[in-house]
Scaffold this motif. Sequence first.
Motif, short mmCIF file in Angstrom:
data_model
loop_
_atom_site.label_atom_id
_atom_site.label_comp_id
_atom_site.label_asym_id
_atom_site.label_seq_id
_atom_site.Cartn_x
_atom_site.Cartn_y
_atom_site.Cartn_z
N ARG A 1 0.84 -1.20 0.00
CA ARG A 1 0.00 0.00 0.00
C ARG A 1 0.88 1.26 0.00
O ARG A 1 0.60 2.22 -0.70
CB ARG A 1 -0.93 -0.02 1.21
CG ARG A 1 -1.95 1.06 1.25
CD ARG A 1 -2.99 0.92 2.37
NE ARG A 1 -2.53 0.34 3.61
CZ ARG A 1 -2.75 -0.94 4.00
NH1 ARG A 1 -3.42 -1.76 3.22
NH2 ARG A 1 -2.30 -1.39 5.14
N GLN A 2 1.96 1.24 0.77
CA GLN A 2 2.85 2.41 0.83
C GLN A 2 3.52 2.65 -0.51
O GLN A 2 3.72 3.79 -0.92
CB GLN A 2 3.91 2.21 1.92
CG GLN A 2 3.37 2.33 3.32
CD GLN A 2 4.43 2.05 4.36
OE1 GLN A 2 5.62 2.02 4.07
NE2 GLN A 2 4.00 1.83 5.60
N GLN A 3 3.89 1.57 -1.20
CA GLN A 3 4.57 1.73 -2.49
C GLN A 3 3.62 2.23 -3.57
O GLN A 3 4.04 2.90 -4.51
CB GLN A 3 5.19 0.41 -2.93
CG GLN A 3 6.41 0.04 -2.11
CD GLN A 3 7.06 -1.25 -2.59
OE1 GLN A 3 6.43 -2.09 -3.21
NE2 GLN A 3 8.34 -1.39 -2.29
N LYS A 4 2.33 1.91 -3.45
CA LYS A 4 1.35 2.34 -4.45
C LYS A 4 0.84 3.74 -4.19
O LYS A 4 0.33 4.39 -5.10
CB LYS A 4 0.17 1.37 -4.46
CG LYS A 4 0.52 0.01 -5.00
CD LYS A 4 -0.67 -0.92 -4.93
CE LYS A 4 -0.28 -2.32 -5.38
NZ LYS A 4 -1.37 -3.28 -5.20
N ALA A 5 0.95 4.21 -2.96
CA ALA A 5 0.42 5.53 -2.60
C ALA A 5 1.26 6.62 -3.23
O ALA A 5 2.49 6.54 -3.26
CB ALA A 5 0.39 5.69 -1.09
N PRO A 6 0.61 7.67 -3.76
CA PRO A 6 1.38 8.79 -4.29
C PRO A 6 2.11 9.50 -3.15
O PRO A 6 1.71 9.40 -1.99
CB PRO A 6 0.32 9.70 -4.92
CG PRO A 6 -0.95 9.33 -4.24
CD PRO A 6 -0.82 7.87 -3.82
N ALA A 7 3.16 10.17 -3.51
CA ALA A 7 3.92 10.92 -2.50
C ALA A 7 2.99 11.91 -1.82
O ALA A 7 2.34 12.72 -2.47
CB ALA A 7 5.10 11.63 -3.14
N ALA A 8 2.95 11.82 -0.55
CA ALA A 8 2.04 12.68 0.22
C ALA A 8 2.63 14.08 0.36
O ALA A 8 3.84 14.25 0.47
CB ALA A 8 1.80 12.08 1.60
N ALA A 9 1.74 15.04 0.35
CA ALA A 9 2.16 16.42 0.59
C ALA A 9 2.57 16.55 2.05
O ALA A 9 2.07 15.82 2.91
CB ALA A 9 1.02 17.37 0.28
#
Length: 98
Positions: A73-81
């Motif tokens: 899930r962390q790898q698929k998540a876009p870079a968070a602001a």
Amino acid sequence: MSELKLSHQLVNELTAVVKNHDSGADDPGVTSQYLCAVVGFLLGQQAMPDEQKKNLVNELSAFMQHVVDDVSRQQKAPAAAPPPPPPQDAFGIWKPKS
């Protein structure tokens, strides 16, 4: 279970140890088999009832699935602001425009 300090460095060091033992462990699947076998080996040597060992293996299996899901899930998540700055206390007098 206790809180773990899992890091890329730890994983890389463990993987390097396995690869030094068996060059076939360049394949992540083979490395994973070794790591699972080590856990099984350690548990197999423990002086505890077989039922307790079986329960621990089941708990560890569920934990491993949780880690896989979390990392995926962390790898698929876009870079968070970056998070917004914390609110600050302010005081002033507001006057409506006339």
